[in-house]
Design a protein around this motif. Structure first.
Motif, PDB file in Angstrom:
ATOM      1  N   MET A  38      19.379  33.454  22.775  1.00 21.89           N
ATOM      2  CA  MET A  38      18.138  32.901  23.351  1.00 21.89           C
ATOM      3  C   MET A  38      18.216  31.381  23.381  1.00 21.89           C
ATOM      4  N   VAL A  39      17.839  30.830  24.508  1.00 25.70           N
ATOM      5  CA  VAL A  39      17.852  29.374  24.645  1.00 25.70           C
ATOM      6  C   VAL A  39      16.679  28.769  23.891  1.00 25.70           C
ATOM      7  N   HIS A  40      16.925  27.682  23.205  1.00 26.59           N
ATOM      8  CA  HIS A  40      15.860  27.035  22.446  1.00 26.59           C
ATOM      9  C   HIS A  40      14.718  26.634  23.369  1.00 26.59           C
ATOM     10  N   PRO A  93      15.736  23.190  35.802  1.00 25.24           N
ATOM     11  CA  PRO A  93      16.170  24.390  35.054  1.00 25.24           C
ATOM     12  C   PRO A  93      16.272  24.163  33.542  1.00 25.24           C
ATOM     13  N   ASN A  94      16.692  22.970  33.123  1.00 25.21           N
ATOM     14  CA  ASN A  94      16.911  22.758  31.691  1.00 25.21           C
ATOM     15  C   ASN A  94      15.660  22.341  30.938  1.00 25.21           C
ATOM     16  N   GLU A  95      14.563  22.228  31.626  1.00 22.26           N
ATOM     17  CA  GLU A  95      13.349  21.749  30.962  1.00 22.26           C
ATOM     18  C   GLU A  95      12.629  22.890  30.238  1.00 22.26           C
ATOM     19  N   TYR A 120      10.581  21.403  24.217  1.00 26.72           N
ATOM     20  CA  TYR A 120      11.526  21.303  23.101  1.00 26.72           C
ATOM     21  C   TYR A 120      10.843  20.802  21.830  1.00 26.72           C
ATOM     22  N   TRP A 121       9.838  19.957  22.001  1.00 33.74           N
ATOM     23  CA  TRP A 121       9.127  19.461  20.817  1.00 33.74           C
ATOM     24  C   TRP A 121       7.858  20.285  20.644  1.00 33.74           C
ATOM     25  N   HIS A 154      12.081  21.218  12.419  1.00 33.74           N
ATOM     26  CA  HIS A 154      12.286  21.404  13.857  1.00 33.74           C
ATOM     27  C   HIS A 154      13.725  21.118  14.279  1.00 33.74           C
ATOM     28  N   LEU A 155      14.528  20.536  13.376  1.00 30.61           N
ATOM     29  CA  LEU A 155      15.921  20.250  13.741  1.00 30.61           C
ATOM     30  C   LEU A 155      16.665  21.548  14.035  1.00 30.61           C
ATOM     31  N   GLN A 156      17.534  21.488  15.029  1.00 31.27           N
ATOM     32  CA  GLN A 156      18.371  22.652  15.304  1.00 31.27           C
ATOM     33  C   GLN A 156      19.488  22.748  14.279  1.00 31.27           C
ATOM     34  N   GLN A 157      19.801  21.626  13.655  1.00 27.23           N
ATOM     35  CA  GLN A 157      20.836  21.600  12.614  1.00 27.23           C
ATOM     36  C   GLN A 157      20.243  20.946  11.365  1.00 27.23           C
ATOM     37  N   GLN A 184       4.604  17.147  27.339  1.00 26.08           N
ATOM     38  CA  GLN A 184       5.666  17.990  27.879  1.00 26.08           C
ATOM     39  C   GLN A 184       5.128  19.025  28.858  1.00 26.08           C
ATOM     40  N   GLU A 236      13.514  30.903  14.257  1.00 25.71           N
ATOM     41  CA  GLU A 236      12.982  29.865  15.127  1.00 25.71           C
ATOM     42  C   GLU A 236      11.470  30.012  15.319  1.00 25.71           C
ATOM     43  N   ILE A 289      22.318  16.362  15.154  1.00 23.26           N
ATOM     44  CA  ILE A 289      21.432  17.054  14.215  1.00 23.26           C
ATOM     45  C   ILE A 289      20.438  17.972  14.949  1.00 23.26           C
ATOM     46  N   GLY A 290      20.451  17.886  16.265  1.00 22.20           N
ATOM     47  CA  GLY A 290      19.575  18.779  17.028  1.00 22.20           C
ATOM     48  C   GLY A 290      18.122  18.381  17.024  1.00 22.20           C
ATOM     49  N   MET A 322      14.409  14.482  25.431  1.00 30.65           N
ATOM     50  CA  MET A 322      13.145  13.892  25.849  1.00 30.65           C
ATOM     51  C   MET A 322      13.367  12.589  26.617  1.00 30.65           C
ATOM     52  N   GLY A 352      16.215  15.123  33.139  1.00 31.54           N
ATOM     53  CA  GLY A 352      16.098  16.479  32.619  1.00 31.54           C
ATOM     54  C   GLY A 352      17.404  17.254  32.639  1.00 31.54           C
ATOM     55  N   LYS A 402      23.947  25.243  19.202  1.00 31.10           N
ATOM     56  CA  LYS A 402      22.679  24.694  18.697  1.00 31.10           C
ATOM     57  C   LYS A 402      22.712  23.184  18.574  1.00 31.10           C
TER      58      LYS A 402
END
Ligand code: SF4
Ligand code: SF4
Lengths: 412, 257
Positions: free
Chosen positions: A1-3, A16-18, A21-22, A79-82, A355, A377, B163-164, B170, B175, B184
């Motif tokens: 699944m895409v974040h 497409p990539n939008e 995210y926050w 919220h960090l992916q890593q 956003q 997630e 670190i993602g 943003m 975009g 990730k």
């Protein structure tokens, strides 16, 4: 699944990539740092500017801002992916980035708060060491050793030493105010400097954030103070009955502190709203290219969230409630809850609202907050994660207040 | 006594410092190390040229890119995509890019809307990708330096260091960035850096059957791409953000977003 795909719904044309995210944690981040900064500023009104009427609140809000401290960075980590690489910011701070300074500003601020608290409580530590001396039992022994360590070997209880402590408190508090302001102002800068985002891109962003931070900090301190005082009153009533003198005393203290603090609250509330409206009017007046999409987000897509929930329910209603003379505790509690809600909605409308529209200015994105988590997630960036963040300072306060009683000790 | 104590403190301190250097050095150098490895190509500056008049929206480039760069085929994110524009007589612009045009445009419908041919004024396709900006907003905001710019102007991401946080996503006005569903970390077009640095064309350039995409060295005045950029009328996207894009468009329409 895409974040982001889990909670983003797109309408019309969106790149497409939008995705959003926050999410909620980035709403929580400025909200919680705002509470930290606000609580500290409140305590400094007494320590620096000598607002004697805030003495009771000062010590409490100082300790409370300590409890809020770790919570300011919790949402960021969540919220960090890593998340395990979060520490990289300390290893390779990249100073053109507004987030990069976070570790440094944050640690400086934490050190200031800790130092100030130490000076406020030093005499208390020493007294406790003396009082617990010779007592048997594991708990007392443990406490004695803890206070012994906390006193850092500074046992001087003379008036001179106490005076020095006081001076140190004033100094720490006065350094702390600009640092607290900076800590939060630059949280606003993180957003305000994103030129790609038409809603965030504003030099007013940091100031708007600071003002609403102070508002929320004061409101939360007041609310917590009321809850604690009510609890005390309740206990007194249980022990001695309703008509007892002590109950009246507690009620008296509570009312007095609250009515003075609420004056400061209103002052900052007015400042915060004026700034936000100024920003809005300016955008409408200058009508940049982005105004079209901003207008449709503000007056159509998010109208209810911005004008009904944030400005109406979160600002106007509590303001009226506070203005009506003859304040009661009940009304005050409602007003404070609404103020806190209003500031939360402001963060929400900035972060999520920012956003809500595509960078193409041709489409919209809607955020559906995950309520029931079904993977890590949706846990982290859903209701559960947000509640975890909210609960932490109170749990910490419960623990820390056992060591640093902020509501009973008399300060010199 | 005090002297020996000072000595002791001194040696402890320097010992600690010395011991901590190798451990931290390993980590601290990572992003800059990779930068050091890629700088020094002063006479190369990669630039991209897109001829919107030649693009037919077949989506071969999108497909090739996904395969070349291991972006999961069915994930709704992509390093490059193609947009379809239909401007109707009433002056309205209809835009879409189903799946980033991975399978081309197979339906007459635009965003579920049927448009009759006689209503159409003009229609065209616009491929998009990372502009490898000269003044990249994404590099500026990355808190750890995981997004960096190489000496020859390509913006790359250190996958072991990101670190993602999403700040770069943003900050990019175009975009183009997204979170890679497998790694990730932030991801985007790299101009196929692994290919161009070996003298090969990017995957999309190679895949385009109509020559709508070209990559070249802007420092080389004899490069065909450079020649066109310097002698013909070309445009860039969203100039107002000051990012100075290095992807140039021939025949860019005012309706392009
Ligand atoms: S197009 Fe976006 S991702 Fe690419 S270099 Fe420019 S700002 Fe960075
Ligand atoms: S997501 Fe990664 S590359 Fe982007 S700003 Fe954050 S750390 Fe840098």
């Amino acid at each position: 699944m895409v974040h982001g795909a889990e909670w983003t719904q797109k309408t019309l044309f969106v790149y497409p990539n939008e995705f959003i995210y926050w999410s909620i944690q980035i709403v929580m981040y400025p909200y919680m740092t705002g509470l930290v900064a606000g609580a500290f500023v409140l305590s400094s009104l007494y320590h620096v500017f000598g607002q004697k009427d805030l003495k009771e609140m000062a010590r409490f809000s100082l300790v409370f801002s300590l409890c809020l401290l770790p919570v300011a960075m919790m949402p960021l980590l969540l919220h960090l992916q890593q998340p395990f690489r979060g520490i990289n910011v300390m290893f390779t701070p990249h100073f053109t980035s507004a987030i990069a300074a976070f570790g440094i500003v944050f640690s400086t601020y934490a050190a200031i708060v800790a130092t100030e608290i130490w000076f406020v409580y030093r005499v208390f530590f020493v007294e406790q060491v003396h009082a617990l001396k010779g007592k048997e039992g594991f708990a007392d022994n443990f406490k004695r050793i803890l206070y012994l360590v906390l006193s850092l070997g500074a046992f001087d209880l003379s008036e001179e030493a106490a005076a020095k402590d006081k001076r140190a408190i004033t100094i720490m508090a006065s350094i702390g105010v600009p640092v607290a302001g900076f800590l939060h102002g630059y949280a606003g800068f993180i957003f305000g400097s994103v030129k790609a985002n038409a809603l965030w891109m504003s030099p007013l962003m940091p100031v708007i954030f600071i003002m609403s931070a102070v508002v929320s900090g004061i409101a939360l301190c007041m609310l917590t103070y009321i809850i604690i005082m009510e609890w005390k009153k309740f206990k007194a009533i249980l022990a001695r009955g309703r008509g007892d003198e002590r109950v009246k005393v507690i009620r008296g203290v509570e009312m007095e502190v609250m009515s003075t603090t609420s004056r400061y609250l209103m002052m900052f509330l007015v400042a915060a709203i004026s700034l936000e409206l100024l920003d809005l009017i300016f955008r409408g007046y200058t009508q940049m290219k982005s105004w079209d999409i901003l207008r449709s987000v503000m007056f159509e897509e998010d109208f209810v969230k911005i004008f009904v929930l944030q400005y109406g329910l979160g600002n106007l209603v509590p303001f009226i409630l506070l203005l009506i003379p003859g304040t009661t505790i009940k009304r005050l509690v409602i007003a404070l809850l609404l103020v806190l809600y209003g500031v939360f909605m402001m963060r929400w409308n900035v972060v999520i609202g920012g956003q809500a529209f595509s960078l193409s200015f041709e489409g919209f994105m809607h955020y559906h907050l995950p309520v029931i988590p079904h993977n890590l997630e949706t846990f982290k960036e859903g209701v559960a994660g947000a509640l975890m963040v909210v609960a932490t300072p109170f749990i910490l306060f419960w623990g820390i207040n056992k060591i640093l009683p902020s509501l009973t000790v008399k300060e010199g | 006594m005090s002297c020996s104590r000072r000595k002791f403190l001194k040696s402890t301190l320097s010992g600690t410092l010395a011991a901590s250097v190798p451990v931290s050095a390993l980590k601290i150098l990572s992003p800059s190390e990779s930068k050091a490895a890629t700088t020094g190509t002063e006479n190369t500056r990669w630039g991209f040229l897109i001829d919107t008049k030649k693009c037919v929206g077949c989506g071969m480039c999108v497909k090739a890119c996904k395969n070349e760069n291991a972006v999961p085929y069915d994930a709704p994110v992509t390093r490059t995509w193609v947009e379809r524009y239909v401007v109707t007589r009433d002056g309205r612009t209809h835009i879409d890019s189903p799946n980033g045009a991975r399978d081309g445009f197979t339906s007459q419908k635009i965003l579920d809307q049927e448009i009759r041919p006689e209503e159409i004024n003009k229609t065209f396709f616009v491929p998009k990708l990372c502009n490898q900006c000269e003044n990249p907003a994404c590099v500026q905001v990355c808190p750890v330096g995981a997004t960096y710019q190489t000496g020859d102007g390509v913006v790359l991401i250190d996958r072991t260091w990101c670190i993602g946080c999403g700040y770069c996503i943003m900050a990019c006005p175009y975009g183009v960035r997204f979170f890679h569903p497998v790694f990730k970390v932030a991801d985007k077009c790299t101009f196929c850096y692994h290919r161009i640095s070996k003298g090969l064309p990017t995957a999309c350039v190679q895949a385009c059957p109509f020559g709508a995409r070209k990559i070249g060295n802007l420092m080389d005045p004899d490069d065909p791409v450079t020649k066109i950029i310097t002698t013909e009328r070309v445009a860039v996207l969203k100039d107002e953000y000051g990012t100075k894009p290095q992807a140039f468009y021939i025949g860019l329409d005012m309706n392009v977003r």
